[in-house]
Design a protein around this motif. Structure first.
Motif: not given
Lengths: 220, 219
Positions: A50, A63, A65, A68, A72, A75-76, A95, B72, B76, B89-90, B92-93, B96-98, B100-101
């Motif tokens: 993007h 990371i 968006e 998102i 993240y 969560e972290v 959400r 999701q 869960e 988490p990384y 997962r992000a 989610r990014f893809w 969203d794309y």
């Protein structure tokens, strides 16, 4: 040692969402202000799809968006100030409302801010924006924040637009305070939080910036 | 009400398909109610007043809307089996990014391809191929987008596999020529029962699109 860097832009609402989340969690980070007309090699490398900010770079990994990134972060750094609720249905609801604002707000803002619109088009865009804000107001109801007693995911998503309300009002020739008083009251309440007040730009400064951009782009 | 799961559904909808695949992956028993979008049920209007669209999952009387938000939620709540999102988490992000794309690009650009004419159609065709190539690069040499196992991104994209015939016929293109890896990936996904049981026949989707075109007055 964990390293957190944010590719940023002061007037960007999506970037503000990330800065608020980072502040809520008390995370120390380095910020790199991008020139959006001359994007850095780092931005192009970290968000090749993007090429947009915000991008959070955590331990060298990007990371992208805004919401998102916020999820993240939640969560972290889960030990402090949870942004998403723990109940699955409430999470889905949060959400949903973030998705709603992201789906709807883009077009009317583009019409108002980034195009030379006729009076009719501006009026239509202003009405669309009011409609969106009224739906959000109905969802807020009598709760202090969108998710209840605590500032959370939906508030983070929506509050950056509060700093742009003045711009929308001036360009759309309408009063949000008149149409959506509860939302304005909620915005003021959010501004009492340091994470928000330190992040959101002054609305007049934002307005001047958008006017300047429009001038440079030749938009009347 | 032990565990009542109802899906307000539409067989040809790729968004509803995502939810059906997720429910099957998790082995969840549910009731599917096919909606007529020209005559929406009072349940749909009550459960999704904001968008008035399918899919809507109703779990023990409470609605969840928006396909990937529903997925999701399913992941869960029914977390005992077939995880769809990774635990890291990384990652997962990244997933989610893809997803969203895919949401931002495939349906809207695809729609422009089959619902418009002339220049818009041509530029949509170009954009769509470009998006599929970007997805192919993301897939790389992995069997699935999620790696060794079918996951969140695969689920987000695979219903659009049913649209390949439509894109090819109405867009005058060849998916096998442009994105052979993606076609291969789609075929691999179809080996899974949850996918093959769910995905609409490509011809049926094409016929549904032709019908919509007729209703829109687009040749």
């Amino acid at each position: 040692m964990a390293q957190v860097k944010l590719l940023d832009f002061w007037a960007s609402a999506p970037a503000m969402r990330v800065r608020i989340a980072l502040a809520e969690k008390g995370i120390e980070y380095e910020t790199q202000e991008e020139d959006l007309r001359n994007k850095s090699p780092l931005l192009l490398e970290m968000n090749p799809v993007h090429k947009k900010i915000p991008v959070l770079i955590h331990d060298g990994k990007p990371i992208c968006e805004s919401m998102i990134i916020v999820e993240y972060i939640d969560e972290v750094w889960s030990d402090k100030s949870p942004l998403l609720p723990s109940d699955a249905h409430e999470r889905a609801r949060a959400r949903f409302w973030v998705d709603f604002i992201d789906k709807k707000i883009g077009d009317p803002i583009r019409q108002l801010v980034w195009t030379s619109s006729s009076t009719e088009n501006k009026e239509a865009a202003a009405n669309d924006l009011i409609e969106i804000f009224k739906v959000m107001e109905a969802e807020l109801g009598d709760k202090p924040y969108f998710q209840g007693e605590s500032f959370g995911f939906v508030d983070v998503a929506v509050v950056p637009f509060y700093s742009c309300l003045y711009t929308y009002e001036k360009l759309g020739n309408f009063s949000i305070a008149k149409e959506c008083p509860k939302l304005v009251a909620w915005g003021k309440k959010c501004l009492q939080k340091e994470s928000v007040s330190k992040t959101l730009p002054d609305p007049y400064k934002a307005y001047e910036f958008f006017l300047d951009c429009r001038k440079k782009l030749g938009i009347e | 009400m032990a565990n009542e799961v109802v899906l307000l559904d539409l067989k040809v909808s790729p968004f509803a398909a995502r939810v059906r695949i997720a429910l099957e992956e998790k082995g969840i028993k549910y009731e599917s109610r096919e909606e007529d979008l020209s005559n929406k049920s009072s349940v749909l209007l009550k459960m999704n007043p904001v968008h008035q669209q399918i899919p809507v999952l109703i779990h023990n009387g409470r609605p969840i809307c928006e396909s990937m938000i529903i997925v999701q939620y399913i992941d869960e709540v029914w977390n005992h089996k077939s995880p769809l999102l990774p635990s890291d988490p990384y990652r997962r992000a990244h997933a989610r990014f893809w997803a969203d794309y895919i949401d931002k690009k495939i349906y809207p650009i695809g729609r422009n391809l089959w619902a418009s004419k002339g220049e818009i159609k041509e530029s949509s065709k170009k954009d769509l191929i470009e998006c599929f190539k970007i997805l192919e690069r993301e897939l790389g040499d992995k069997p699935y987008f999620g790696g060794e196992t079918f996951g969140y991104v695969d689920l987000a994209l695979v219903p659009f596999y049913s649209f390949f015939y439509t894109f090819e016929t109405l867009g005058n293109l060849s998916m096998v020529a442009e994105c052979p890896k993606l076609v291969e990936w789609g075929e691999k996904c179809l080996e899974k029962e949850s996918v093959s049981n769910t995905l609409s026949d490509q011809q049926k989707v094409y016929e549904a699109i032709l019908q919509i075109k007729k209703e829109l007055g687009v040749e």
